[in-house]
Design a protein around this motif. Sequence first.
Motif, mmCIF file in Angstrom:
data_model
loop_
_atom_site.group_PDB
_atom_site.id
_atom_site.type_symbol
_atom_site.label_atom_id
_atom_site.label_comp_id
_atom_site.label_asym_id
_atom_site.label_seq_id
_atom_site.Cartn_x
_atom_site.Cartn_y
_atom_site.Cartn_z
ATOM 1 N N CYS A 27 -69.667 -1.937 14.333
ATOM 2 C CA CYS A 27 -69.735 -2.776 13.128
ATOM 3 C C CYS A 27 -69.898 -4.250 13.487
ATOM 4 N N LEU A 28 -69.141 -4.698 14.494
ATOM 5 C CA LEU A 28 -69.271 -6.080 14.938
ATOM 6 C C LEU A 28 -70.683 -6.356 15.444
ATOM 7 N N GLY A 29 -71.253 -5.439 16.210
ATOM 8 C CA GLY A 29 -72.614 -5.607 16.723
ATOM 9 C C GLY A 29 -73.639 -5.697 15.609
ATOM 10 N N MET A 30 -73.486 -4.861 14.592
ATOM 11 C CA MET A 30 -74.419 -4.901 13.456
ATOM 12 C C MET A 30 -74.317 -6.236 12.725
ATOM 13 N N PHE A 31 -73.101 -6.723 12.539
ATOM 14 C CA PHE A 31 -72.887 -8.004 11.870
ATOM 15 C C PHE A 31 -73.332 -9.163 12.761
ATOM 16 N N TRP A 32 -72.954 -9.113 14.042
ATOM 17 C CA TRP A 32 -73.220 -10.197 14.993
ATOM 18 C C TRP A 32 -74.719 -10.440 15.166
ATOM 19 N N TYR A 33 -75.454 -9.347 15.465
ATOM 20 C CA TYR A 33 -76.886 -9.473 15.704
ATOM 21 C C TYR A 33 -77.705 -9.262 14.432
ATOM 22 N N HIS A 94 -54.453 -9.838 27.095
ATOM 23 C CA HIS A 94 -54.434 -10.275 28.497
ATOM 24 C C HIS A 94 -55.375 -9.418 29.343
ATOM 25 N N LEU A 95 -55.312 -8.104 29.171
ATOM 26 C CA LEU A 95 -56.190 -7.197 29.909
ATOM 27 C C LEU A 95 -57.658 -7.467 29.555
ATOM 28 N N GLY A 96 -57.940 -7.700 28.289
ATOM 29 C CA GLY A 96 -59.309 -8.003 27.870
ATOM 30 C C GLY A 96 -59.836 -9.287 28.491
ATOM 31 N N VAL A 97 -59.001 -10.312 28.550
ATOM 32 C CA VAL A 97 -59.411 -11.584 29.165
ATOM 33 C C VAL A 97 -59.710 -11.374 30.651
ATOM 34 N N VAL A 98 -58.843 -10.633 31.329
ATOM 35 C CA VAL A 98 -59.047 -10.372 32.759
ATOM 36 C C VAL A 98 -60.353 -9.600 32.989
ATOM 37 N N ILE A 99 -60.601 -8.588 32.172
ATOM 38 C CA ILE A 99 -61.836 -7.801 32.316
ATOM 39 C C ILE A 99 -63.054 -8.667 32.033
ATOM 40 N N PHE A 100 -62.992 -9.465 30.980
ATOM 41 C CA PHE A 100 -64.143 -10.295 30.633
ATOM 42 C C PHE A 100 -64.413 -11.347 31.702
ATOM 43 N N VAL A 101 -63.386 -12.095 32.085
ATOM 44 C CA VAL A 101 -63.563 -13.178 33.056
ATOM 45 C C VAL A 101 -63.869 -12.639 34.451
ATOM 46 N N GLY A 102 -63.280 -11.506 34.805
ATOM 47 C CA GLY A 102 -63.460 -10.976 36.147
ATOM 48 C C GLY A 102 -64.675 -10.103 36.346
ATOM 49 N N VAL A 134 -64.874 -6.696 24.170
ATOM 50 C CA VAL A 134 -63.866 -6.365 25.184
ATOM 51 C C VAL A 134 -62.467 -6.627 24.632
ATOM 52 N N LEU A 135 -62.272 -7.774 24.007
ATOM 53 C CA LEU A 135 -60.951 -8.104 23.455
ATOM 54 C C LEU A 135 -60.574 -7.171 22.306
ATOM 55 N N LEU A 136 -61.527 -6.855 21.451
ATOM 56 C CA LEU A 136 -61.265 -5.914 20.360
ATOM 57 C C LEU A 136 -60.817 -4.563 20.907
ATOM 58 N N GLN A 137 -61.560 -4.041 21.874
ATOM 59 C CA GLN A 137 -61.237 -2.715 22.403
ATOM 60 C C GLN A 137 -59.889 -2.693 23.113
ATOM 61 N N THR A 138 -59.640 -3.663 23.957
ATOM 62 C CA THR A 138 -58.361 -3.626 24.685
ATOM 63 C C THR A 138 -57.178 -3.857 23.755
ATOM 64 N N CYS A 139 -57.325 -4.727 22.772
ATOM 65 C CA CYS A 139 -56.211 -4.969 21.831
ATOM 66 C C CYS A 139 -55.953 -3.749 20.958
ATOM 67 N N ILE A 140 -57.007 -3.158 20.417
ATOM 68 C CA ILE A 140 -56.840 -1.972 19.565
ATOM 69 C C ILE A 140 -56.223 -0.827 20.355
ATOM 70 N N MET A 141 -56.765 -0.560 21.530
ATOM 71 C CA MET A 141 -56.262 0.561 22.332
ATOM 72 C C MET A 141 -54.840 0.318 22.816
ATOM 73 N N SER A 142 -54.530 -0.919 23.178
ATOM 74 C CA SER A 142 -53.170 -1.219 23.611
ATOM 75 C C SER A 142 -52.185 -1.067 22.456
ATOM 76 N N TYR A 143 -52.585 -1.534 21.286
ATOM 77 C CA TYR A 143 -51.703 -1.431 20.119
ATOM 78 C C TYR A 143 -51.383 0.023 19.798
#
Length: 149
Positions: A27-33, A94-102, A134-143
Amino acid sequence: ETSSNMQFPVNIYLNIGYPLSIMCCVCLGMFWYGSLFGDVWMEYSCFSTRGLQRLKKSQGTSASLALVSFVAMATIMEYLVYIMRSDTLFTGFHLGVVIFVGIVLPLRIVDAVHDPRTNKVVVLVDLLFYASCVLLQTCIMSYFATRNI
């Protein structure tokens, strides 16, 4: 307990966070692009008129490939959430930031540097989208990692 004793539970994919994170990225991809940055991305993407026509004709294939990539990304994210024992929004962020930046950021920067056709606006729009996914997925899955929903 050593890491060789840790087994990957198959039932984590029955958790609502897994399909929810995939749907949110689609959904984000459809809206974003689409309505948010679609015109800007097309304007700065350096496609010729013929290239734009081919791009529009292949939208179904592109959408299918995007879905497959979101499922693959969600599978890896779910595994990382599990092995890192991430179970709150904060640890997911935090995990999403690490994955994105790293991982994501360095790969995209190297790709942009080596492609002379790459436009800074397109790279920025893409990077912001990747970071959001990345942040959406890691936050949703962690929650939802420890919630039985």
